[in-house]
Design an enzyme around this catalytic site. Structure first.
Site, PDB file in Angstrom:
ATOM      1  N   HIS A 131       3.172 -12.602  59.306  1.00 17.17           N
ATOM      2  CA  HIS A 131       2.795 -12.510  57.893  1.00 17.17           C
ATOM      3  C   HIS A 131       3.305 -11.183  57.348  1.00 17.17           C
ATOM      4  CE1 HIS A 131       0.419 -13.363  54.262  1.00 17.17           C
ATOM      5  NE2 HIS A 131       0.158 -12.056  54.244  1.00 17.17           N
ATOM      6  N   CYS A 132       4.209 -11.239  56.381  1.00 18.74           N
ATOM      7  CA  CYS A 132       4.845 -10.045  55.831  1.00 18.74           C
ATOM      8  C   CYS A 132       4.072  -9.588  54.597  1.00 18.74           C
ATOM      9  CB  CYS A 132       6.299 -10.343  55.475  1.00 18.74           C
ATOM     10  SG  CYS A 132       7.190  -8.904  54.826  1.00 18.74           S
ATOM     11  N   LYS A 133       3.556  -8.339  54.672  1.00 17.31           N
ATOM     12  CA  LYS A 133       2.825  -7.794  53.534  1.00 17.31           C
ATOM     13  C   LYS A 133       3.758  -7.379  52.409  1.00 17.31           C
ATOM     14  CE  LYS A 133      -0.928  -6.094  56.443  1.00 17.31           C
ATOM     15  NZ  LYS A 133      -1.702  -4.897  56.882  1.00 17.31           N
ATOM     16  N   ASN A 150       4.243 -10.510  50.728  1.00 15.81           N
ATOM     17  CA  ASN A 150       2.959 -11.146  50.429  1.00 15.81           C
ATOM     18  C   ASN A 150       3.009 -12.639  50.758  1.00 15.81           C
ATOM     19  OD1 ASN A 150       0.260 -11.092  49.564  1.00 15.81           O
ATOM     20  ND2 ASN A 150       0.811 -11.728  47.488  1.00 15.81           N
TER      21      ASN A 150
END
Length: 416
Positions: free
Chosen positions: A162-164, A167
């Site tokens: 999950h890439c912040k 998002n």
């Protein structure tokens, strides 16, 4: 009085048991609250890292194409516009696509129920979200490489991480767009850093090479005035302003290269190993747990060895006052360290029960018949039966048979 005391204790116990409910102490903590699934990176709430990424990109594009690329010499100016411009545009497109794609499993996208709250997971019935390739939150059958993302609250096909910054989850549908986003960002920022470094150095060595634009007329060329945002909206600025902005942009570009370069190198390594980020993390945790177990076993072994070394030395010599001849008895020691200290008192006590007779023969004293011989000592008779009878015929009458557990008889007494 005793009854009154018991009644008071029971009363106190009841009062102490009247406590307010503690948050999370009930069984409701096993049930996660219902939440809506996120469609993509534009679903609310937006992450702060996503905002920072777009701000840095906008700043680099404005400063690069508005201030420093127009200051390049004529032969390099159009090359800078074209090459760096393609890198920035390509990054913009791939970034938008990676954020906008829904990486959910096809069975999740087929239901199209993002507007409804997710079902509640009761951990008393299902300890894991996905069991036997079935997600009990999404209520669909999924593939073997599908993981349920807690941030997006849905199952992701070929889950990577999950890439912040996006998002959004990175899965099988948008992984290559994410990878190209990182590659284009590294390439574009690297070129821009080289341009700013060239402008910074050339400003001190030969500033005339940076003032070749037609907007630098004769009046401006004679003083130290510089122009920014050429050729669309020229704005006059000072030499200090050009250098300060160049230094800030250079430091920001170097920091971005360190972060993005590390991320790009890591994913190139994963592609070579044919692994995902999730699989790599699971493997590292497993390796770390095995390493911790080995370290704990080594420490326990070292501690046990140290405790054995600290033990005081044990005397292996046995001193007895009883006159035993080599022909009359034989002492057997199996373990000097563990048995010798136990034998020193036992052998002396047992041998004290024997009395020497004529001809170095021994007979067993009835007074010590209740004592037992040590397990590691065997005393065998070396004289003949007739000789023993002739020496003490009366004392041998009715004498008990004493036998060592190892099988050797101390003396076999027979009736006259």
């Amino acid at each position: 009085m005793v009854g009154v005391a018991k009644a008071k204790m029971n009363c106190y116990d009841r009062r102490l048991r009247r406590t307010v409910p503690v948050r999370g102490s009930s069984s409701n903590e096993l049930v996660s609250p219902p939440q809506r699934s996120r469609v993509n990176g534009w679903s609310l709430p937006l992450h702060s890292f996503q905002f920072i990424a777009w701000v840095v990109y906008s700043y680099m594009a404005i400063v690069g194409f508005g201030i420093y690329i127009p200051l390049l010499p004529y032969n390099w100016k159009y090359a800078g516009y074209s090459v760096i411009g393609v890198a920035f545009v390509f990054h913009f497109v791939t970034h938008l696509v990676a954020v906008s794609i829904d990486p959910a499993d096809p069975s999740i996208r087929a239901k199209k129920n993002y507007s409804n709250p997710m079902p509640v997971l009761d951990k008393r019935k299902h300890p894991h979200v996905i069991q036997n390739l079935h997600c009990y939150l999404c209520e669909v059958d999924v593939g073997p490489k599908v993981k349920h993302c807690s941030s997006c609250n849905k199952c992701i096909s070929d889950f990577d991480h999950h890439c912040k910054w996006l998002n959004n989850c990175v899965g099988g549908r948008n992984y290559w767009f994410f990878f190209l986003t990182v590659v284009s960002a590294v390439f574009g920022v690297l070129l821009l850093v080289f341009v700013i470094l060239f402008i910074f150095i050339e400003h001190f060595l030969n500033p005339a090479e940076l003032r070749t634009a037609p907007q630098f007329n004769i009046d401006i060329a004679e003083n130290s005035t510089w122009l920014a945002f050429l050729p669309v909206a020229p704005i006059e600025t000072s030499s200090v302003g050009i250098l300060v902005v160049a230094f800030i942009t250079f430091m920001l570009g170097v920091a971005s290269l360190l972060l993005l370069g590390h991320l790009l190198g890591f994913h190139i390594y994963l592609l070579m190993k044919k692994m995902s980020t999730y699989e790599y993390i699971v493997k590292q945790r497993h390796t770390q747990s095995i390493r911790d177990q080995n370290i704990g076993a080594t420490q326990s072994t070292t501690a046990s060895g140290t405790s054995l070394e600290n033990l005081p030395p044990v005397e292996s010599a046995v001193d007895c006052d009883a006159p035993l001849s080599g022909r009359a008895s034989a002492l057997k020691y199996q373990d000097k360290v563990q048995v010798a200290s136990r034998l020193s008192n036992g052998i002396c006590t047992e041998t004290g029960s024997f009395q020497s007779g004529p001809g170095d023969s021994f007979y067993y004293s009835p007074k010590s018949a209740s004592q037992s011989l040590p397990d590691s000592v065997g005393i065998r008779e070396s004289t003949s039966e007739d000789k023993v009878r002739s020496v003490h015929p009366d004392s041998m009458e009715g004498a008990p048979i004493v036998q060592n557990p190892l099988g050797s008889n101390l003396m076999q007494a027979t009736s006259a």
